[in-house]
Structures are given as structure tokens and as C-alpha cells.
Scaffold this active site. Structure first.
Site, PDB file in Angstrom:
ATOM      1  N   VAL A  73     -21.813  -1.104 -30.926  1.00  0.00           N
ATOM      2  CA  VAL A  73     -20.129  -0.523 -29.855  1.00  0.00           C
ATOM      3  C   VAL A  73     -20.053   0.843 -29.990  1.00  0.00           C
ATOM      4  O   VAL A  73     -19.152   1.805 -31.003  1.00  0.00           O
ATOM      5  CB  VAL A  73     -18.717  -1.327 -30.159  1.00  0.00           C
ATOM      6  CG1 VAL A  73     -17.822  -1.026 -29.537  1.00  0.00           C
ATOM      7  CG2 VAL A  73     -19.128  -2.742 -29.932  1.00  0.00           C
ATOM      8  N   PHE A 128     -25.783  -7.769 -34.154  1.00  0.00           N
ATOM      9  CA  PHE A 128     -26.147  -8.004 -33.221  1.00  0.00           C
ATOM     10  C   PHE A 128     -26.253  -7.396 -32.169  1.00  0.00           C
ATOM     11  O   PHE A 128     -26.665  -6.481 -31.202  1.00  0.00           O
ATOM     12  CB  PHE A 128     -25.005  -9.017 -31.957  1.00  0.00           C
ATOM     13  CG  PHE A 128     -25.004 -10.636 -33.050  1.00  0.00           C
ATOM     14  CD1 PHE A 128     -26.038 -11.294 -32.809  1.00  0.00           C
ATOM     15  CD2 PHE A 128     -23.843 -10.973 -33.316  1.00  0.00           C
ATOM     16  CE1 PHE A 128     -26.486 -12.748 -33.288  1.00  0.00           C
ATOM     17  CE2 PHE A 128     -23.917 -12.021 -34.116  1.00  0.00           C
ATOM     18  CZ  PHE A 128     -25.480 -12.327 -34.059  1.00  0.00           C
ATOM     19  N   GLY A 129     -25.700  -5.418 -33.267  1.00  0.00           N
ATOM     20  CA  GLY A 129     -26.047  -4.644 -32.060  1.00  0.00           C
ATOM     21  C   GLY A 129     -25.032  -3.346 -32.511  1.00  0.00           C
ATOM     22  O   GLY A 129     -24.386  -2.967 -33.563  1.00  0.00           O
ATOM     23  N   ASP A 181     -11.980 -16.400 -32.790  1.00  0.00           N
ATOM     24  CA  ASP A 181     -12.872 -14.881 -33.573  1.00  0.00           C
ATOM     25  C   ASP A 181     -11.280 -14.010 -33.176  1.00  0.00           C
ATOM     26  O   ASP A 181     -11.582 -12.641 -33.901  1.00  0.00           O
ATOM     27  CB  ASP A 181     -13.572 -14.287 -33.266  1.00  0.00           C
ATOM     28  CG  ASP A 181     -13.847 -13.288 -34.661  1.00  0.00           C
ATOM     29  OD1 ASP A 181     -13.732 -14.079 -35.856  1.00  0.00           O
ATOM     30  OD2 ASP A 181     -15.511 -12.480 -34.125  1.00  0.00           O
ATOM     31  N   LEU A 232     -18.372   3.199 -31.933  1.00  0.00           N
ATOM     32  CA  LEU A 232     -17.273   2.886 -32.803  1.00  0.00           C
ATOM     33  C   LEU A 232     -17.533   2.621 -33.982  1.00  0.00           C
ATOM     34  O   LEU A 232     -16.985   2.127 -34.974  1.00  0.00           O
ATOM     35  CB  LEU A 232     -16.521   2.309 -31.663  1.00  0.00           C
ATOM     36  CG  LEU A 232     -15.826   3.164 -31.083  1.00  0.00           C
ATOM     37  CD1 LEU A 232     -14.833   1.960 -29.669  1.00  0.00           C
ATOM     38  CD2 LEU A 232     -14.929   3.896 -31.730  1.00  0.00           C
ATOM     39  N   GLY A 233     -18.871   1.883 -33.843  1.00  0.00           N
ATOM     40  CA  GLY A 233     -19.024   0.997 -35.033  1.00  0.00           C
ATOM     41  C   GLY A 233     -20.557  -0.283 -35.048  1.00  0.00           C
ATOM     42  O   GLY A 233     -20.967  -0.434 -33.616  1.00  0.00           O
ATOM     43  N   LYS A 250     -20.944  -1.739 -25.263  1.00  0.00           N
ATOM     44  CA  LYS A 250     -21.288  -3.099 -26.491  1.00  0.00           C
ATOM     45  C   LYS A 250     -22.479  -3.341 -25.939  1.00  0.00           C
ATOM     46  O   LYS A 250     -22.932  -4.414 -24.997  1.00  0.00           O
ATOM     47  CB  LYS A 250     -19.961  -4.216 -26.019  1.00  0.00           C
ATOM     48  CG  LYS A 250     -20.582  -5.541 -27.928  1.00  0.00           C
ATOM     49  CD  LYS A 250     -20.076  -6.343 -27.739  1.00  0.00           C
ATOM     50  CE  LYS A 250     -19.054  -6.495 -28.175  1.00  0.00           C
ATOM     51  NZ  LYS A 250     -18.100  -8.431 -29.013  1.00  0.00           N
TER      52      LYS A 250
END
Length: 300
Positions: free
Chosen positions: A23, A20-21, A127, A15-16, A38
């Protein structure tokens, strides 16, 4: 398509991604349910999230994305979450769609119901932004992406770490004093962005945003486009003095959302948001399918 070693989960598509990593949308091969997965690199935040994951998995609110398994390998951390296939409000707005005041009222009510749950647990989300407001097919908005969430010792505690997305950060964050009402400021900025189709700090560098937030008057909704109640509600969210800013519990009694929040809490969903689900399903497939998206997804 790839399976996570020694688990029942398979990643179907990305998905994106961010610093950091990544998803992914995935599937639980036992239940055949879709999930969001994630993947975090442990040397870039995974250890911190591992310590917070036990807290996140205890959350039980229809207005908060559910966290499931947390799987650790030598260099990676995999977090299994509820998948909201309709995607984020941020993606919906970026696709050129506009939200009515009635829709924004229902969205706001769900956000407050999610935040009051967190704040009663003395947890700051940290966030809140349109990309982390996910719409459920059941007709509610869910708060997602808790990579930055932190728990306070009590509701009057401060947190001295600066993190989050700069457009949505409250003045007190830059003084190292993030607190529960910090989420309220971020909600106010998010409402302006969703109402006007553009973030008030769009196009500004991080340095410029800090100067504007700390030294200038806060942004406001246009009184010529929106009701007095909506404009006043956003103003209560964007009070620079955190002691004067309304808390989530106070905002739930504001005329703009009081009846809506009580109805959604009683009925468990919103007919207006069920209609919005149908609108979202008709938007651009790639963006609207994103669990949390942007020009480049921020993975915390």
C-alpha cells in the site's frame, strides 16, 4: 516516486506491505489530491478483488473509505482509495496513546453507522479491527480495507470461508458460518483493545486463540475502569451464541451510543473526534501516517 503506467496516479511512498502486495500514499496528478494506492499481485487475490471492486465502488457513506479507480495490468491490480492522512486507531494506540470513554463512544457510533450501511446492503466487512478504523480530518471514523468484504444473498445467509485476522474472528467463523453479526464480534474485540491498550488474545498463537474463542468465556471490559453502559455494550457484542448477539441496528439503540450516534448522523461529524484528530497529528509521524498498519501490514 513512480507512476502507474498509462494513468494519472503516482506512488509517493510505501505505507506497508504484506502477503498480497503493498500500500502506498500517492497523488492524482490531474486533481492534485492525495490517494491511497493498493497494489495486488493477481495470482494472490487480485482476481477475486477485481470481481468485488464494482460492488465496493458503489458504496457511498461518510463512514466508509471511498474506492475509486481499479487499474489492471498483466500481473498486478492497482486499487485507488480515499487517503486518510491521520491514519488508523490501531497505530494511534500502539504508539502508547490512550482513548477516553467519550472518544470510544464517538468511535463506536461511527463504526456502527458504517456497519449499518454495509449490513443493509447484505455485505459483511469481515476484517473489522483497529488497524482498519481510520480517522478522517472531518471528525468521523471510516471503515477501511475491504479486501475481505463479501456480499450475501440476504441478511440471514452464511459464508463458509474462513478468513480475517484471527484475534477478531467470531466463534461461528470457525464453523464456516460467518454472517452479518460476525462484524459485531470483531467490533467488540476491537473496543477492548482500544480501551485497554492491548488485544485480549495478544501473545497467543492462532491455535490457542481458536481454543479460547470456541471453548472459553468471551473476554470482557473491566467494570472497575469503565461505565456500566460501556461494559454492557461490549458484552452484547461478544455474545458467543450468534442468535443472542445483538445486531448493529439493535446496538444503535443501546444507551452507550444512542444519543451519540443520532447526533453524529445529524451533524455529520463529532467535535470529540475533531479534537482527537489534533491529538493524532501529534503522535509518531511514521505510524500515525499509516493508512493501515501493524508489525507487518496485512494487505488483503
Amino acid at each position: 516516486m513512480s507512476s502507474i503506467a498509462n494513468t494519472n496516479y503516482t506512488c509517493l511512498r510505501k505505507l506497508g506491505e504484506g502477503g498480497f502486495g503493498e500500500v502506498y500514499v500517492g497523488i492524482n496528478q490531474l486533481s492534485n489530491d492525495y490517494v491511497a494506492i493498493k497494489r495486488l499481485r493477481i495470482d494472490r487475490g487480485g482476481q477475486q478483488f477485481l470481481s468485488e471492486s464494482k460492488l465496493l465502488r458503489t458504496f457511498n457513506s461518510r463512514y466508509i473509505v471511498r474506492y475509486g479507480d481499479v487499474i489492471r495490468s498483466e500481473k498486478e491490480l492497482w486499487i485507488i482509495m480515499e487517503y486518510c492522512r491521520c491514519g488508523s486507531l490501531g497505530a494511534f494506540v500502539r504508539n502508547g496513546n490512550r482513548l477516553t470513554e467519550e472518544e470510544l463512544r464517538e468511535i463506536t457510533s461511527c463504526c456502527l453507522l458504517g456497519l449499518i450501511y454495509l449490513h443493509k446492503c447484505n455485505v459483511i466487512h469481515r476484517d473489522i479491527k483497529p488497524d482498519n478504523l481510520l480517522i478522517s480530518e472531518n471528525g468521523v471514523i471510516k471503515l477501511g480495507d475491504f479486501g475481505l468484504a463479501i456480499q450475501l444473498d440476504h441478511s440471514y445467509s452464511f459464508r463458509d470461508a474462513t478468513c480475517g485476522t484471527s484475534w477478531y474472528m467470531a466463534p461461528e467463523v470457525y464453523d464456516g458460518k460467518a454472517q452479518l453479526k460476525t462484524d459485531v464480534w470483531a467490533l467488540g474485540i476491537s473496543l477492548i483493545e482500544m480501551a485497554e491498550g492491548r488485544n485480549p488474545y495478544s501473545g497467543c498463537s492462532n491455535t490457542t486463540v481458536v481454543k479460547i474463542v470456541c471453548l472459553e468465556e468471551p473476554p470482557a471490559l473491566s467494570s472497575s475502569k469503565w461505565s456500566v453502559a460501556f461494559v454492557d455494550f461490549v458484552g452484547k457484542c461478544l455474545e458467543k451464541d450468534v442468535n443472542k448477539r445483538w445486531s448493529v441496528s439493535e446496538l444503535l439503540n443501546h444507551p452507550f451510543v444512542k444519543d451519540s450516534a443520532e447526533r453524529i448522523k445529524r451533524d455529520g461529524n463529532s467535535f470529540t473526534l475533531l479534537d482527537l484528530v489534533r491529538r493524532m497529528k501529534g503522535s509518531t509521524p511514521r505510524e500515525s501516517a499509516s493508512q493501515s498498519s501493524g508489525s507487518a501490514m496485512e494487505v488483503a
